[in-house]
Design an enzyme around this catalytic site. Structure first.
Site, PDB file in Angstrom:
ATOM      1  N   GLU A 265      24.946   2.205   1.497  1.00 57.10           N
ATOM      2  CA  GLU A 265      23.531   2.595   1.429  1.00 57.10           C
ATOM      3  C   GLU A 265      23.060   2.673   2.863  1.00 57.10           C
ATOM      4  O   GLU A 265      23.090   1.681   3.585  1.00 57.10           O
ATOM      5  CB  GLU A 265      22.745   1.567   0.608  1.00 57.10           C
ATOM      6  N   CYS A 302      14.564  -0.135   3.470  1.00 54.00           N
ATOM      7  CA  CYS A 302      15.275   1.137   3.310  1.00 54.00           C
ATOM      8  C   CYS A 302      14.466   2.140   2.497  1.00 54.00           C
ATOM      9  O   CYS A 302      14.772   3.329   2.506  1.00 54.00           O
ATOM     10  CB  CYS A 302      16.638   0.898   2.678  1.00 54.00           C
ATOM     11  N   GLU A 394      15.744   9.161  10.538  1.00 57.38           N
ATOM     12  CA  GLU A 394      15.011   7.955  10.181  1.00 57.38           C
ATOM     13  C   GLU A 394      14.625   7.154  11.420  1.00 57.38           C
ATOM     14  O   GLU A 394      15.428   6.952  12.335  1.00 57.38           O
ATOM     15  CB  GLU A 394      15.871   7.075   9.259  1.00 57.38           C
TER      16      GLU A 394
END
Length: 527
Positions: A265, A302, A394
């Site tokens: 992830e 996240c 990100e």
């Protein structure tokens, strides 16, 4: 409770042979005692050898025994008491309430997987009885169940020192599946990891299981993780962290003589779509909730909403004004590690230097010398976003970019350009329904979780939860790292053809001795 700085291999404490390191208090920058010796090749070899030797025995351990193991681990973590909370606070800068909540979640998901084991459907038992008289060809007796893939390497996450770490979701689901686990503790919270690791080790010993069922290794560099993934006895990997780290592990795993899956992830900017009717009706209220989600935990989730799409107009103007005020009022917050703080500052500076981005607002400044993140909200137009793929990168922290679109069609075009995401959120009213219906196929292709009129921070540990998504949100969008479906990552099917009854696993024997749900000749039941 004393912390020794030792790894846990073979049911005992072991001092690492590589260079020692210490945890750091991110609120002050002070190093914490004791030093932790890093694992070298010898420690990796021993841990993986023990895991492999335990593999066959552990995967055939009865489901009730494995369920009791998970519950015992949860009880042990709860029993550490305040010593765990205080050490975790010292190593992460997170407040007491957050850590106590995360401890509850960690214990809860262990107990949830115990329930999954007792219910038994995770085995997906299937039986197609023999049909010797069938023409033109008879059918053999076919029986199938899921079995553990083998030892799993688990990488502790930086942003969830309990729930995604030593006894977190990857470890819980792997142990539930019947896989021995070798954990690489995150170097940001080694003391926390040792305390939890002892609870796991003690539960394994008290359950009478092989000592190789669990091991805990420490290391401050990348070499330890690379060695673990390359070891031929490791058969799967659970990872939560950066895209760079996840991709590096994927390459190692793919380059082995026997490639293995990496369930990573990694990276997600979790777009939020503000529909026109919702903006017109409650743009200010949406803005307050959005900023609360963006700044929660210094933005170190996240699922942090790092991108917002909206159609230009009075509703967007009201949203922007309210969001600017909320961001400006946001205090700077301590980030998890000095390295994470540096990466956040670099990401924000990159956006500030962009010639077509405008700063909407920034939060209150950080204290001098503190590893604190100052919230930032930027804005630009859809054409700029479409022309610069780097704006999808990100920025891990309390930072987001508002993309102004001239119409819904442009919004959809921008969403089509996005990489895979963990989540996508829609703020809508009833008048927006037709537009959202048209968008929904795109949203389903882009994300593992689609939310309406909420915000993505907060991931419920439940049967229906999906915490995954298309690459680069995860390395395999067919799975989840949160929720009971997470167990499937560490299982594979085996079919037994014409095995004598005495050799069949319990789950596939006539009479259903385990009392589990099974599919017999295509029909689901407990026969």
């Amino acid at each position: 409770m004393d912390i020794s700085g030792e790894m846990l291999i073979g049911g005992a404490g072991t001092r690492g042979s590589e260079a020692p390191f210490r945890g750091v208090d991110p609120a002050t920058g002070d190093e914490l005692d004791p030093p932790f010796g890093g694992a070298g090749q010898a420690e990796v070899e021993r841990a993986c050898a023990l895991a492999w030797s335990a593999c066959d025995a552990y995967r055939e351990t009865g489901i009730e025994a494995r369920a009791r193991l998970l519950e015992s681990i949860g009880d042990g973590i709860a029993g550490i008491g305040d010593a765990l909370i205080e050490r975790t606070m010292a190593e992460t800068g997170l407040p007491r309430g957050r850590i106590e909540g995360e401890r509850t979640r960690t214990v809860g998901q262990l107990r949830l997987f115990a329930e999954v084991l007792r219910e038994g459907s995770f085995l997906e038992a299937r039986i197609d009885p023999a049909m010797p008289a069938r023409t033109p060809l008879p059918r053999s007796d076919l029986r199938m169940r899921m079995i553990a893939v083998g030892p799993v390497a688990v990488f502790g996450a930086s942003n969830f020192p309990l729930a995604f770490s030593v006894a977190g979701g990857d470890t819980a689901s792997a142990l539930a599946a019947g896989c021995p686990v070798v954990v690489k503790a995150h170097p940001a919270h080694p003391g926390t990891s040792e305390l939890v690791g002892r609870a796991v080790r003690d539960a394994v010993a008290a359950s009478g299981l092989p000592e190789g069922v669990f091991a805990l290794l420490f290391g401050a560099g990348n070499e330890l993780g690379a060695a673990l993934v390359a070891d031929p006895r490791i058969k799967s990997v659970g990872f939560t962290g950066s895209r760079r780290g996840g991709v590096a592990l994927m390459r190692i795993a793919a380059g082995r003589p026997e490639p293995i899956p990496v369930h990573a992830e990694m990276s997600s900017i979790n777009p939020v779509l503000l529909m026109p009717a919702a903006l017109a009706a409650r743009g200010g209220a949406i803005a307050g909730a959005f900023v609360g989600s963006m700044t929660l935990g210094a933005g170190q989730f996240c699922t942090n909403p790092g991108l917002v799409f909206a159609v230009e107009g009075p509703g967007l103007d009201a949203f922007r004004e309210a969001a600017a005020g909320a961001v400006a009022a946001s205090p700077a917050q301590t980030m998890l590690t000095p390295g994470m703080h540096a990466a956040y500052r670099h990401g924000v500076e990159r956006l500030r230097a962009h010639p077509r981005l405008e700063i909407v607002a920034r939060g209150k400044p950080a204290r001098d010398g503190a590893y604190q993140g100052q919230a930032h909200l930027f804005t630009t137009d859809a054409a700029t976003f479409a022309a610069d793929a780097d704006l999808q990168e990100e920025v891990f922290g309390a930072c987001s970019v508002l993309i102004r679109c001239p119409d819904i069609a442009t919004m959809r075009e921008q969403v089509e350009r996005l990489e895979g995401q963990l989540t996508v959120t829609v703020q809508m009213d009833e008048a927006d329904s037709s537009s959202v219906r048209a968008l929904l196929p795109t949203l389903e292709r882009k994300a593992g979780r689609v939310l309406v009129n909420g915000f993505p921070t907060g991931v419920e540990v439940a049967h229906a939860m999906v915490h995954g998504g298309p690459y680069p949100a995860t390395s395999d969008g067919r799975t989840t790292s949160v929720g009971t479906l997470a167990i499937r990552r560490f299982l594979r099917p085996v079919c037994y053809q014409d095995l004598p009854a005495a050799l069949l696993p319990e789950a596939l024997r006539d009479g259903n001795p385990l009392g589990i749900w099974r599919r017999i000749d295509g029909k689901l039941g407990r026969d």
